[in-house]
Design a protein around this motif. Structure first.
Motif, PDB file in Angstrom:
ATOM      1  N   LEU A   6      -2.493  41.692   4.958  1.00 52.47           N
ATOM      2  CA  LEU A   6      -3.932  41.526   5.141  1.00 52.47           C
ATOM      3  C   LEU A   6      -4.291  41.403   6.616  1.00 52.47           C
ATOM      4  CD1 LEU A   6      -6.484  41.281   3.347  1.00 52.47           C
ATOM      5  CD2 LEU A   6      -6.287  38.804   3.622  1.00 52.47           C
ATOM      6  N   ASP A  50      -8.713  40.301  -0.218  1.00 45.75           N
ATOM      7  CA  ASP A  50      -7.440  40.418  -0.921  1.00 45.75           C
ATOM      8  C   ASP A  50      -7.638  39.985  -2.372  1.00 45.75           C
ATOM      9  OD1 ASP A  50      -4.853  40.716  -1.662  1.00 45.75           O
ATOM     10  OD2 ASP A  50      -4.012  39.264  -0.261  1.00 45.75           O
ATOM     11  N   LYS A  80      -5.447  40.442  -4.714  1.00 47.30           N
ATOM     12  CA  LYS A  80      -4.138  40.178  -5.326  1.00 47.30           C
ATOM     13  C   LYS A  80      -3.983  40.977  -6.623  1.00 47.30           C
ATOM     14  CE  LYS A  80      -3.796  35.496  -3.347  1.00 47.30           C
ATOM     15  NZ  LYS A  80      -5.056  35.570  -2.588  1.00 47.30           N
ATOM     16  N   THR A  84      -1.408  44.820   0.404  1.00 42.42           N
ATOM     17  CA  THR A  84      -1.190  43.587   1.156  1.00 42.42           C
ATOM     18  C   THR A  84       0.108  42.945   0.680  1.00 42.42           C
ATOM     19  OG1 THR A  84      -2.274  42.039  -0.373  1.00 42.42           O
ATOM     20  CG2 THR A  84      -3.700  43.267   1.146  1.00 42.42           C
ATOM     21  N   ASN A 139       0.273  40.436  -0.991  1.00 46.25           N
ATOM     22  CA  ASN A 139       0.014  39.824  -2.294  1.00 46.25           C
ATOM     23  C   ASN A 139      -0.298  40.831  -3.398  1.00 46.25           C
ATOM     24  OD1 ASN A 139       0.147  37.130  -1.179  1.00 46.25           O
ATOM     25  ND2 ASN A 139      -1.840  37.563  -0.244  1.00 46.25           N
ATOM     26  N   TYR A 165      -2.722  44.167  -3.997  1.00 48.19           N
ATOM     27  CA  TYR A 165      -3.726  45.084  -3.468  1.00 48.19           C
ATOM     28  C   TYR A 165      -5.073  44.378  -3.312  1.00 48.19           C
ATOM     29  CZ  TYR A 165      -0.644  49.077  -3.990  1.00 48.19           C
ATOM     30  OH  TYR A 165       0.407  49.948  -3.856  1.00 48.19           O
ATOM     31  N   GLY A 166      -5.741  44.719  -2.224  1.00 43.12           N
ATOM     32  CA  GLY A 166      -7.087  44.250  -1.969  1.00 43.12           C
ATOM     33  C   GLY A 166      -8.004  45.431  -1.743  1.00 43.12           C
TER      34      GLY A 166
END
Length: 314
Positions: free
Chosen positions: A176, A229, A231, A270, A272, A274-275
């Motif tokens: 991010l 983000d 997540k 990212t 975590n 995808y954002g």
């Protein structure tokens, strides 16, 4: 700057399905240079408008034509595409992934995770200002937008795997924080390239981008860049979550009257999952430009961080 012949090869990978019509618009999709040239021209115009303003349309046309040609003369920039690992595979994909049945619509698309090479070249000698403007336009297109049908809504998103010039054209980030830096640098580099192009042609440049919504979609102080983000487990999950929430409102574009959405969205990878990366090009819409609605929507549903890029929106 001195003239020279140049070449850049970029390896790209589809992140979301890519709707590109071939010889048969309803047949198998094809990788075709005109679609990429069209995207690059759009984003070059968006950056140029922030540099020279929206009043001098003749200068805008002349600068754009110096890079991508016009009806009077061809472009000095050539675009070639080469699929990697054979012809890209395709699937029948939903056009509206948040809908079911006939409402979702469908057509054939190049699948995600398909790689291909895009090469920009200048077979004849051109100025470095023209060359760098072309590279900046391509980087804008693959950073904030996409290619093909529904590219404003996250389809046709591409990932930069690598390039032959990692300084001018670095690989797409996977965190991010790196995306924040990457997005800001992409916008700022495009502004700088367009300033140099305009000055090389003795076109006056603005000290800062236009203050309000412009005559055509371009960088200005009302234009927003936001990153969040979600997540999400996949790129299409992130896109679907967005489509489930976006309201039916003229501020987001529409069919009656037909007007393109000023809001571009693309999924980003990212640490975590995808954002989403959002970009708003605030222009004077046919139905009136209420960009407060767009900002309220983004802040209310996604709560991400707004980014400031010097010369683009500040």
């Amino acid at each position: 700057m001195p003239e020279s012949s140049s070449s850049l090869t970029v390896t790209l990978e589809t992140v979301t399905p890519l709707f590109l019509g071939g010889a048969d618009p309803r047949g198998a999709p094809e990788l075709r240079p005109p679609a990429f040239r069209g995207a690059m021209r759009y984003w070059l115009r968006a950056a140029l408008g922030g540099v020279i303003g929206d009043d001098n349309l003749k200068a805008l046309h002349d600068l754009e034509s110096s890079v991508f040609g016009s009806t009077d003369f061809g472009s000095p920039i050539h675009v070639r595409l080469r699929p990697l690992d054979g012809e890209p595979q395709n699937n029948t994909e939903k056009i509206l992934p948040h809908k079911e049945g006939k409402e979702a619509g469908s057509r054939k698309a190049i699948r995600a995770e398909q790689r291909f090479e895009l090469t920009l070249s200048t077979p004849r000698h051109v100025s470095q200002e023209i060359w760098k403007a072309a590279i900046a336009a391509l980087r804008l297109a693959v950073t904030f937008g996409g290619v093909g049908l529904r590219s404003r809504r996250g389809y046709g998103t591409l990932r930069i795997v690598c390039s032959t010039d990692s300084i001018l054209f670095p690989a797409s980030p996977t965190s991010l924080q790196d995306w924040k830096t990457f997005a800001q640098q992409t916008a700022e580099n495009a502004v700088q390239a367009c300033r140099q192009l305009a000055r090389s042609r003795q076109v006056p440049v603005l000290g800062q981008p236009p203050n309000a919504a412009t005559r055509f979609p371009c960088a200005n102080k009302q234009s927003l860049i936001m990153i969040c983000d979600l997540k999400a487990s996949s790129a299409m999950t992130a896109v679907t979550q967005f489509m489930q929430k976006v309201p039916k409102d003229p501020a987001f574009g529409g069919i009656q009257p037909r007007q393109a959405s000023p809001l571009w969205v693309r999924p980003i990878q990212t640490e975590n999952g995808y954002g989403l990366l959002f970009l708003v090009l605030a222009s004077k819409l046919k139905t009136g430009a209420d960009y407060n609605k767009v900002q309220q929507f983004l802040s209310g549903y996604f709560g991400g961080q707004y980014l400031q890029a010097k010369g683009w929106n500040t």
